[in-house]
Design an enzyme around this catalytic site. Structure first.
Site, PDB file in Angstrom:
ATOM      1  N   THR A 288       0.128   2.709  -5.067  1.00  0.00           N
ATOM      2  CA  THR A 288      -0.344   2.006  -3.705  1.00  0.00           C
ATOM      3  C   THR A 288       0.303   1.043  -3.179  1.00  0.00           C
ATOM      4  O   THR A 288       0.778  -0.003  -4.061  1.00  0.00           O
ATOM      5  CB  THR A 288      -1.685   2.131  -3.619  1.00  0.00           C
ATOM      6  OG1 THR A 288      -2.335   1.130  -2.675  1.00  0.00           O
ATOM      7  CG2 THR A 288      -2.232   1.141  -4.830  1.00  0.00           C
ATOM      8  N   ASP A 289       0.243   0.614  -1.790  1.00  0.00           N
ATOM      9  CA  ASP A 289       0.741  -0.483  -1.409  1.00  0.00           C
ATOM     10  C   ASP A 289      -0.188  -1.689  -1.378  1.00  0.00           C
ATOM     11  O   ASP A 289       0.216  -3.108  -1.204  1.00  0.00           O
ATOM     12  CB  ASP A 289       1.207  -0.406   0.210  1.00  0.00           C
ATOM     13  CG  ASP A 289      -0.115  -0.031   0.978  1.00  0.00           C
ATOM     14  OD1 ASP A 289      -1.221   0.078   0.363  1.00  0.00           O
ATOM     15  OD2 ASP A 289       0.151   0.136   2.347  1.00  0.00           O
TER      16      ASP A 289
HETATM   17  P1  NAD Z   1      -8.870  10.871  -4.992  1.00  0.00           P
HETATM   18  O1  NAD Z   1     -10.032   9.687  -5.270  1.00  0.00           O
HETATM   19  O2  NAD Z   1      -9.074  11.574  -3.806  1.00  0.00           O
HETATM   20  O3  NAD Z   1      -8.760  11.869  -6.511  1.00  0.00           O
HETATM   21  C1  NAD Z   1      -8.642  11.278  -7.715  1.00  0.00           C
HETATM   22  C2  NAD Z   1      -8.515  12.552  -8.572  1.00  0.00           C
HETATM   23  O4  NAD Z   1      -8.462  11.931  -9.999  1.00  0.00           O
HETATM   24  C3  NAD Z   1      -9.870  13.463  -8.563  1.00  0.00           C
HETATM   25  O5  NAD Z   1      -9.604  14.684  -8.474  1.00  0.00           O
HETATM   26  C4  NAD Z   1     -10.607  12.987  -9.783  1.00  0.00           C
HETATM   27  O6  NAD Z   1     -11.516  13.716 -10.261  1.00  0.00           O
HETATM   28  C5  NAD Z   1      -9.591  12.416 -10.525  1.00  0.00           C
HETATM   29  N1  NAD Z   1      -9.751  11.439 -11.938  1.00  0.00           N
HETATM   30  C6  NAD Z   1     -10.398  10.446 -11.774  1.00  0.00           C
HETATM   31  N2  NAD Z   1     -10.593   9.729 -13.138  1.00  0.00           N
HETATM   32  C7  NAD Z   1      -9.991  10.743 -13.610  1.00  0.00           C
HETATM   33  C8  NAD Z   1      -9.890  10.795 -15.197  1.00  0.00           C
HETATM   34  N3  NAD Z   1     -10.348   9.514 -15.954  1.00  0.00           N
HETATM   35  N4  NAD Z   1      -9.156  11.653 -15.830  1.00  0.00           N
HETATM   36  C9  NAD Z   1      -8.662  12.616 -14.894  1.00  0.00           C
HETATM   37  N5  NAD Z   1      -8.888  12.690 -13.702  1.00  0.00           N
HETATM   38  C10 NAD Z   1      -9.276  11.797 -13.161  1.00  0.00           C
HETATM   39  O7  NAD Z   1      -7.768  10.055  -4.725  1.00  0.00           O
HETATM   40  P2  NAD Z   1      -6.436  10.101  -3.809  1.00  0.00           P
HETATM   41  O8  NAD Z   1      -6.802   9.478  -2.433  1.00  0.00           O
HETATM   42  O9  NAD Z   1      -5.819  11.581  -3.676  1.00  0.00           O
HETATM   43  O10 NAD Z   1      -5.309   9.239  -4.612  1.00  0.00           O
HETATM   44  C11 NAD Z   1      -4.608   9.999  -5.580  1.00  0.00           C
HETATM   45  C12 NAD Z   1      -3.511   8.831  -6.345  1.00  0.00           C
HETATM   46  O11 NAD Z   1      -2.633   8.327  -5.130  1.00  0.00           O
HETATM   47  C13 NAD Z   1      -4.414   7.657  -6.798  1.00  0.00           C
HETATM   48  O12 NAD Z   1      -3.904   7.149  -7.980  1.00  0.00           O
HETATM   49  C14 NAD Z   1      -4.260   6.631  -5.695  1.00  0.00           C
HETATM   50  O13 NAD Z   1      -4.302   5.239  -6.472  1.00  0.00           O
HETATM   51  C15 NAD Z   1      -2.894   6.837  -5.241  1.00  0.00           C
HETATM   52  N6  NAD Z   1      -2.715   6.455  -3.686  1.00  0.00           N
HETATM   53  C16 NAD Z   1      -3.866   6.859  -2.738  1.00  0.00           C
HETATM   54  C17 NAD Z   1      -3.457   6.480  -1.394  1.00  0.00           C
HETATM   55  C18 NAD Z   1      -4.583   7.163  -0.253  1.00  0.00           C
HETATM   56  O14 NAD Z   1      -4.510   6.780   0.724  1.00  0.00           O
HETATM   57  N7  NAD Z   1      -5.593   7.900  -0.744  1.00  0.00           N
HETATM   58  C19 NAD Z   1      -2.453   5.863  -1.069  1.00  0.00           C
HETATM   59  C20 NAD Z   1      -1.450   5.267  -1.888  1.00  0.00           C
HETATM   60  C21 NAD Z   1      -1.624   5.687  -3.140  1.00  0.00           C
HETATM   61  O1  DAU Z   2      -3.266   1.450   1.198  1.00  0.00           O
HETATM   62  C1  DAU Z   2      -3.448   2.475   0.318  1.00  0.00           C
HETATM   63  C2  DAU Z   2      -4.887   2.582   0.025  1.00  0.00           C
HETATM   64  O2  DAU Z   2      -5.538   3.317   1.225  1.00  0.00           O
HETATM   65  C3  DAU Z   2      -4.995   3.603  -1.109  1.00  0.00           C
HETATM   66  O3  DAU Z   2      -4.570   2.817  -2.490  1.00  0.00           O
HETATM   67  C4  DAU Z   2      -6.652   3.769  -1.646  1.00  0.00           C
HETATM   68  O4  DAU Z   2      -6.892   4.649  -2.510  1.00  0.00           O
HETATM   69  C5  DAU Z   2      -7.154   4.282  -0.048  1.00  0.00           C
HETATM   70  O5  DAU Z   2      -8.490   4.353  -0.434  1.00  0.00           O
HETATM   71  C6  DAU Z   2      -6.895   3.630   1.063  1.00  0.00           C
HETATM   72  O6  DAU Z   2      -7.640   2.203   0.983  1.00  0.00           O
HETATM   73  P1  DAU Z   2      -8.212   1.613   1.956  1.00  0.00           P
HETATM   74  O7  DAU Z   2      -9.372   0.582   1.640  1.00  0.00           O
HETATM   75  O8  DAU Z   2      -7.102   1.193   3.117  1.00  0.00           O
HETATM   76  O9  DAU Z   2      -8.868   3.061   2.811  1.00  0.00           O
HETATM   77  P2  DAU Z   2     -10.325   3.182   3.426  1.00  0.00           P
HETATM   78  O10 DAU Z   2     -10.563   4.372   4.088  1.00  0.00           O
HETATM   79  O11 DAU Z   2     -11.465   2.733   2.543  1.00  0.00           O
HETATM   80  O12 DAU Z   2     -10.323   2.275   4.684  1.00  0.00           O
HETATM   81  C7  DAU Z   2      -9.419   2.033   5.507  1.00  0.00           C
HETATM   82  C8  DAU Z   2      -9.780   0.810   6.616  1.00  0.00           C
HETATM   83  O13 DAU Z   2     -11.160   1.114   7.209  1.00  0.00           O
HETATM   84  C9  DAU Z   2     -10.004  -0.609   5.686  1.00  0.00           C
HETATM   85  O14 DAU Z   2      -9.654  -1.589   6.511  1.00  0.00           O
HETATM   86  C10 DAU Z   2     -11.654  -0.621   5.600  1.00  0.00           C
HETATM   87  C11 DAU Z   2     -12.020   0.116   7.024  1.00  0.00           C
HETATM   88  N1  DAU Z   2     -13.205   1.017   6.842  1.00  0.00           N
HETATM   89  C12 DAU Z   2     -13.476   1.825   6.044  1.00  0.00           C
HETATM   90  C13 DAU Z   2     -14.675   2.598   5.725  1.00  0.00           C
HETATM   91  C14 DAU Z   2     -14.747   3.493   4.663  1.00  0.00           C
HETATM   92  C15 DAU Z   2     -14.135   0.924   7.793  1.00  0.00           C
HETATM   93  O15 DAU Z   2     -14.087  -0.029   8.922  1.00  0.00           O
HETATM   94  N2  DAU Z   2     -15.369   1.488   7.675  1.00  0.00           N
HETATM   95  C16 DAU Z   2     -15.542   2.493   6.734  1.00  0.00           C
HETATM   96  O16 DAU Z   2     -16.738   2.941   6.701  1.00  0.00           O
END
Ligand code: NAD
Ligand code: DAU
Length: 337
Positions: free
Chosen positions: A125-126
């Protein structure tokens, strides 16, 4: 190619599995997922009968399970999505983040090394780079690590371990550090799906603090395309920053969602800020653009409209999540390995 995907039942992992079967229908995919609250096999309903797909319920923090599975399956590559991913949860209960993100990643690295130095891609992640001021240049591959939350600190630790296995043991690794994703199958605790589903339910949307925090949004399909490119063409030992060139404040996002869903600003509920809330993230993706020819394709407004439509058309999917029903089903039907 046979790929072991970890965390494939989550948001990005399930989108990645769909993307890979669409583009490379002859590949085999083994999905190792613990099915935590964030894992949902309904995300993969349309691939579960595919003979090239196999699901294994298990925990990457269990070293024996991880090693046995890798020894049995002999994948050509491992793509590690498995993580605890929600910042707010890491503030309330950090332990699981250390266990999965740090110990779990290390188990995978050990097993990848011990079973013939298997190609390893780590999805990161960033947030590992910390927070930017309004005029700072965007993060790139040389930005020093400065994580602020237990989530980002655990991801930073895992990135360091991945690099250590490259430098010390010659494990063929790559890392991608991506900005915020949005799109289908996104768990409704995060900003976009929480706000969209709350508005469908007639509930208000909780905007943290002054709403001026900035995130760089990328459609999940563009992220999956970047990962697929890195697995096939990325340079071993390298990191690639992946971003959307789409910086928006949370307020802008909120107003856009309200507009597209025909709701007014009275639906905004200003709530207390997140502890240690990072102010701004932005990614400079020139390296992956120049070296691998990747750039984001989805236009933000189109991606957001499609996402809203998807949540309107898949009410059963998210209502089961919001009610907790989906987890009761897995506890009954899917034994842990
Ligand atoms: P998510 O929380 O939706 O999914 C995580 C998955 O991992 C789930 O299916 C969960 O059951 C599984 N998991 C958790 N713990 C586990 C364990 N101990 N063993 C096996 N499986 C396990 O997450 P996501 O948003 O899909 O993110 C996926 C990856 O991408 C993460 O590594 C996250 O850091 C990275 N990432 C996410 C974002 C974002 O915006 N969501 C951005 C950049 C990077
Ligand atoms: O930047 C990459 C990351 O983006 C990933 O590594 C993480 O796994 C992913 O969850 C996401 O993190 P953020 O914290 O940026 O995402 P989130 O959707 O939780 O929040 C986005 C922005 O919105 C953040 O500034 C917090 C704000 N927010 C979030 C929630 C859930 C609100 O204002 N209200 C809310 O209810």
């Amino acid at each position: 190619m046979k790929i072991l995907v970890t965390g494939g039942a989550g948001f990005i992992g399930s989108n990645f599995i769909h993307y890979m079967f669409e583009k490379y229908s002859n590949y085999q995919i083994v999905n190792l997922d613990k099915l935590t609250y964030a894992g949902n096999l309904e995300n993969l309903k349309d691939v579960e009968e595919n003979p090239n797909y196999k699901f294994v319920r298990g925990d990457i923090a269990d070293p024996e399970l991880v090693n046995n599975l890798i020894e049995e399956e002999k994948p050509d590559a491992i793509v590690n999505f498995a993580a605890e991913s929600h910042v707010d949860r890491s503030i309330l209960e950090p332990d699981a983040f250390i266990n999965t993100n740090v110990v779990g990643t290390h188990n995978l690295l050990k097993a990848a090394f011990g079973n013939g130095k298997i190609r390893f891609h780590h999805v990161s992640t960033d947030e590992v780079f910390g927070s930017l001021g309004p005029n700072d240049p965007a993060f790139n591959e040389s930005t020093p690590y400065d994580p602020h939350s237990p989530y980002s600190a655990s991801k930073a630790a895992s990135d360091h371990l991945v690099r250590a296995y490259f430098h010390t043991f010659n494990l063929p690794v790559t890392i991608s550090n991506c900005s915020n994703n949005y799109g289908p199958y996104m768990f409704p605790e995060k900003l976009f799906p929480l706000f969209i589903t709350n508005l469908i339910e007639g509930k208000k949307v909780p905007l943290y603090g002054d709403g001026r925090n900035v995130r760089d949004w990328l459609h999940v399909r563009d992220h999956c395309r970047a990962i697929a490119l890195i697995i096939h063409k990325g340079k071993i030992g390298e990191t690639y920053c992946v971003g959307g060139a789409c910086e928006k404040t949370n307020k802008e996002i909120t107003y856009k969602i309200l507009e597209l869903m025909g709701k007014g600003e009275e639906m905004i509920e200003k709530v207390a800020d997140r502890l240690g809330h990072d102010r701004r993230y932005a990614i400079d993706f020139r390296k992956i653009k120049i070296e691998l020819g990747w750039e984001p394709e989805t236009i933000f407004e189109d991606g957001l409209k499609n996402m809203i439509e998807w949540y309107k058309n898949n009410e059963i999917w998210w209502r089961k999540i919001k009610s907790g029903e989906y987890q009761e089903y897995y506890e009954k039907n899917y034994a842990r390995r």
